[in-house]
Design a protein around this motif. Structure first.
Motif, PDB file in Angstrom:
ATOM      1  N   SER A  75       0.537  -1.077   0.007  1.00 32.62           N
ATOM      2  CA  SER A  75       0.370   0.289   0.622  1.00 32.62           C
ATOM      3  C   SER A  75       1.095   1.132   0.167  1.00 32.62           C
ATOM      4  O   SER A  75       0.447   2.137  -0.047  1.00 32.62           O
ATOM      5  CB  SER A  75      -0.851  -0.051   1.334  1.00 32.62           C
ATOM      6  OG  SER A  75      -2.038  -0.716   0.699  1.00 32.62           O
ATOM      7  N   SER A 131      -5.550   1.407   2.913  1.00 33.17           N
ATOM      8  CA  SER A 131      -5.268   0.186   3.195  1.00 33.17           C
ATOM      9  C   SER A 131      -6.774  -1.113   2.604  1.00 33.17           C
ATOM     10  O   SER A 131      -7.334  -0.457   2.160  1.00 33.17           O
ATOM     11  CB  SER A 131      -5.283  -0.017   4.545  1.00 33.17           C
ATOM     12  OG  SER A 131      -5.405  -1.052   5.399  1.00 33.17           O
ATOM     13  N   THR A 136      -5.155  -2.226   8.967  1.00 32.66           N
ATOM     14  CA  THR A 136      -3.748  -2.825   9.381  1.00 32.66           C
ATOM     15  C   THR A 136      -2.918  -1.609  10.880  1.00 32.66           C
ATOM     16  O   THR A 136      -3.214  -0.958  10.300  1.00 32.66           O
ATOM     17  CB  THR A 136      -2.586  -2.895   8.045  1.00 32.66           C
ATOM     18  OG1 THR A 136      -3.170  -3.793   6.852  1.00 32.66           O
ATOM     19  CG2 THR A 136      -1.752  -3.747   8.114  1.00 32.66           C
ATOM     20  N   GLN A 275       9.323  -6.623  -2.048  1.00 31.72           N
ATOM     21  CA  GLN A 275       8.242  -7.684  -1.865  1.00 31.72           C
ATOM     22  C   GLN A 275       7.877  -7.985  -2.656  1.00 31.72           C
ATOM     23  O   GLN A 275       7.385  -8.881  -1.975  1.00 31.72           O
ATOM     24  CB  GLN A 275       7.288  -6.164  -1.568  1.00 31.72           C
ATOM     25  CG  GLN A 275       6.153  -6.047  -0.390  1.00 31.72           C
ATOM     26  CD  GLN A 275       5.055  -5.637  -0.500  1.00 31.72           C
ATOM     27  OE1 GLN A 275       4.757  -5.236  -1.431  1.00 31.72           O
ATOM     28  NE2 GLN A 275       3.912  -5.832   0.014  1.00 31.72           N
TER      29      GLN A 275
HETATM   30  O1  PA5 Z   1       1.158  -7.115  -0.429  1.00 35.55           O
HETATM   31  C1  PA5 Z   1       0.586  -6.419   0.612  1.00 35.55           C
HETATM   32  O2  PA5 Z   1      -0.544  -7.983   0.647  1.00 35.55           O
HETATM   33  C2  PA5 Z   1       0.624  -6.797   1.601  1.00 35.55           C
HETATM   34  O3  PA5 Z   1       2.021  -5.729   1.788  1.00 35.55           O
HETATM   35  C3  PA5 Z   1      -0.152  -5.482   1.991  1.00 35.55           C
HETATM   36  O4  PA5 Z   1      -0.208  -4.422   1.408  1.00 35.55           O
HETATM   37  C4  PA5 Z   1      -0.180  -4.285   3.625  1.00 35.55           C
HETATM   38  O5  PA5 Z   1       0.338  -5.528   4.358  1.00 35.55           O
HETATM   39  C5  PA5 Z   1      -0.756  -3.613   3.964  1.00 35.55           C
HETATM   40  O6  PA5 Z   1      -2.405  -4.243   3.513  1.00 35.55           O
HETATM   41  P1  PA5 Z   1      -2.803  -3.660   3.873  1.00 35.55           P
HETATM   42  O7  PA5 Z   1      -3.219  -2.810   2.488  1.00 35.55           O
HETATM   43  O8  PA5 Z   1      -4.329  -4.249   4.078  1.00 35.55           O
HETATM   44  O9  PA5 Z   1      -3.391  -2.225   4.644  1.00 35.55           O
END
Ligand code: PA5
Length: 443
Positions: A75, A131, A136, A275
């Motif tokens: 995000s 998010s 989160t 990531q």
């Molecule tokens: O790639 C992913 O799914 C994670 O990195 C999420 O983006 C991260 O945990 C943040 O989650 P969210 O967008 O639900 O707050």
């Protein structure tokens, strides 16, 4: 320079496999098929969406000299990577004009948040909170604190035009709060996971605020989507070639991949890439460990290990053909620093020579190196690069035999944190964990 390290026949065999996996991505017949919205995302982005992004971005730019983007993982990493790649690293020194985009909610550091609050105390402020789940902890905490600051300064009505939420279509606390408070919202499609979401408003809105040409970014991704579809065979499909070669290397024991570039502007693309690949492939006891370096900087810190440490590394270098500007080394009469052999030569040539010299040295030292070439660093090329890595990642995950679109391992730390912090529903687990910490002398 991977061929000395893996037999060509193995790459050809994995190439055929990669074609099959790419078909699975396109047809939705593999694991995680509910999360394949990103595959055709670039071609499905319409003018109306870009116009709305532009309209909201213009409003935020008019209202605020600082826009804080709150989010973690998928995000925020994509937006930050593109902003960094296309921005001016020294804009701050020149007393940057226009709206600045900064990030919060990607850690739980009180010092970070306090510094941010201090730095924006006399600046006009707006927030983009991103998010998908809306639950989160890290971004939720930062949002609570920054939202209070906005409401304190501008009132509930003022907050309404200064806060924008990018979240799930229907679920989650953020969606509910945004609806109740009347914040503008953008939807993250259900079938696009966080780390594949940079080309949704998750990335596009902050980037539009930062002044990035998001239309060009999308065009680059669209070109990549056309070039890497299931109908494009291995021989002409860069995503399949990358996926096949890295898997061939992995099977030969090269378990760590270094993303690198000779352009420091791409450092955060490396963070985004880590990531993407780490969360997509690191599961079931498998997966290439993704790490990143910036050359030539890190040759003076990591260079020794890369050249002579344990032989488990390979490199993927994003190589830039032409810089935006160049600098020429001047001659000096006394040549006190002994650099006159470079007089009249451009820094781009020196940088390129370093890249070539390092590639040969690392190859000789037993480090296979792959090269992804971009003509230049601009919005179009970065859009192409993002989609290239996403497509290759999906194919690569399937080659590895994992579901590249889930992240079950991320839950373990969250469960412990909630239990230790006393979140309702986690009481019994909390007691067990506190006892373990006491035994370890940590509490
Ligand atoms: O790639 C992913 O799914 C994670 O990195 C999420 O983006 C991260 O945990 C943040 O989650 P969210 O967008 O639900 O707050």
């Amino acid at each position: 320079m991977a061929l000395p390290f893996v037999p060509e026949a193995e790459i050809v065999r994995l190439g055929a496999e990669a074609e099959r996996c790419n078909g699975m991505l396109q047809e939705g017949t593999g694991a995680g098929a509910d999360f394949l919205g990103w595959v055709s995302l670039p071609s499905s982005i319409d003018g109306a969406m870009l116009e709305r992004v532009d309209e909201v971005a213009r409003r935020l730019r008019q209202l605020a000299s600082v826009v804080v983007v709150i989010g973690i993982g998928g995000s925020y990493l994509g937006a930050r990577a593109v902003q960094e790649a296309l921005g001016d690293p020294f804009a701050g020194l020149g007393g940057a004009q226009g709206t600045q985009v900064v990030y919060a909610g990607q850690n739980l550091s009180p010092d970070y948040l306090s510094s941010l609050l201090r730095a924006v105390s006399d600046r006009s402020l707006a927030l983009i909170v991103v998010s998908k789940s809306g639950t989160t902890t890290e971004p939720a905490v930062a949002f609570r604190i920054l939202r209070e600051e906005i409401v304190r300064r501008y009132g509930v009505r003022g907050a309404r035009e200064r806060i924008v939420a990018v979240t799930d279509r229907a679920r989650g606390a953020l969606k509910k709060m945004a609806d109740e408070q009347g914040y503008d919202t953008f939807v993250i499609p259900d079938d696009v996971g966080g780390r594949y979401s940079v080309l949704t408003p998750v990335g596009l809105l902050p980037l539009a605020v930062a002044g990035v040409d998001v239309a060009a970014l999308v065009e680059g991704a669209q070109a990549a989507e056309r070039a890497m579809g299931a109908e494009v065979p291995f021989a002409g499909n860069p995503a399949l070639q990358y996926a096949a070669v890295r898997n061939a290397l992995y099977r030969k024991g090269y378990k760590v991949e270094l993303f690198g570039s000779y352009e420091p502007a791409l450092r955060d693309v490396g963070e985004w890439w880590k990531q993407l690949y780490g969360e997509s492939e690191g599961k079931q006891g498998r997966g290439i460990f993704p790490a990143s370096v910036t050359f030539t900087t890190d040759l003076h810190s990591m260079g020794q290990y890369i050249q002579e440490g344990e032989r488990m590394l390979f490199e993927t270098i994003v190589s830039i053909e032409a810089p935006h500007t160049d600098v020429t080394v001047q001659a000096e009469a006394d040549d006190a620093d002994g650099l006159n052999f470079l007089a009249g030569r451009r820094l781009s040539e020196v940088n390129r020579t370093a890249e070539n010299g390092v590639a040969l040295a690392h190859c000789d030292g037993g480090v296979p190196n792959l090269r992804v070439t971009l003509p230049r660093v601009d919005a179009y090329e970065i859009g192409w690069l993002l989609y290239f890595f996403e497509r290759a990642c999906g194919v690569s995950g399937y080659l590895l035999g994992v579901n590249p679109f889930d992240q079950p391992g991320v839950e373990a730390y969250k469960k412990n944190m909630f239990a230790l912090l006393g979140k309702p529903g986690y009481e019994a687990e909390g007691e067990r964990l506190h006892e373990r910490l006491r035994d370890m002398g940590r509490e």
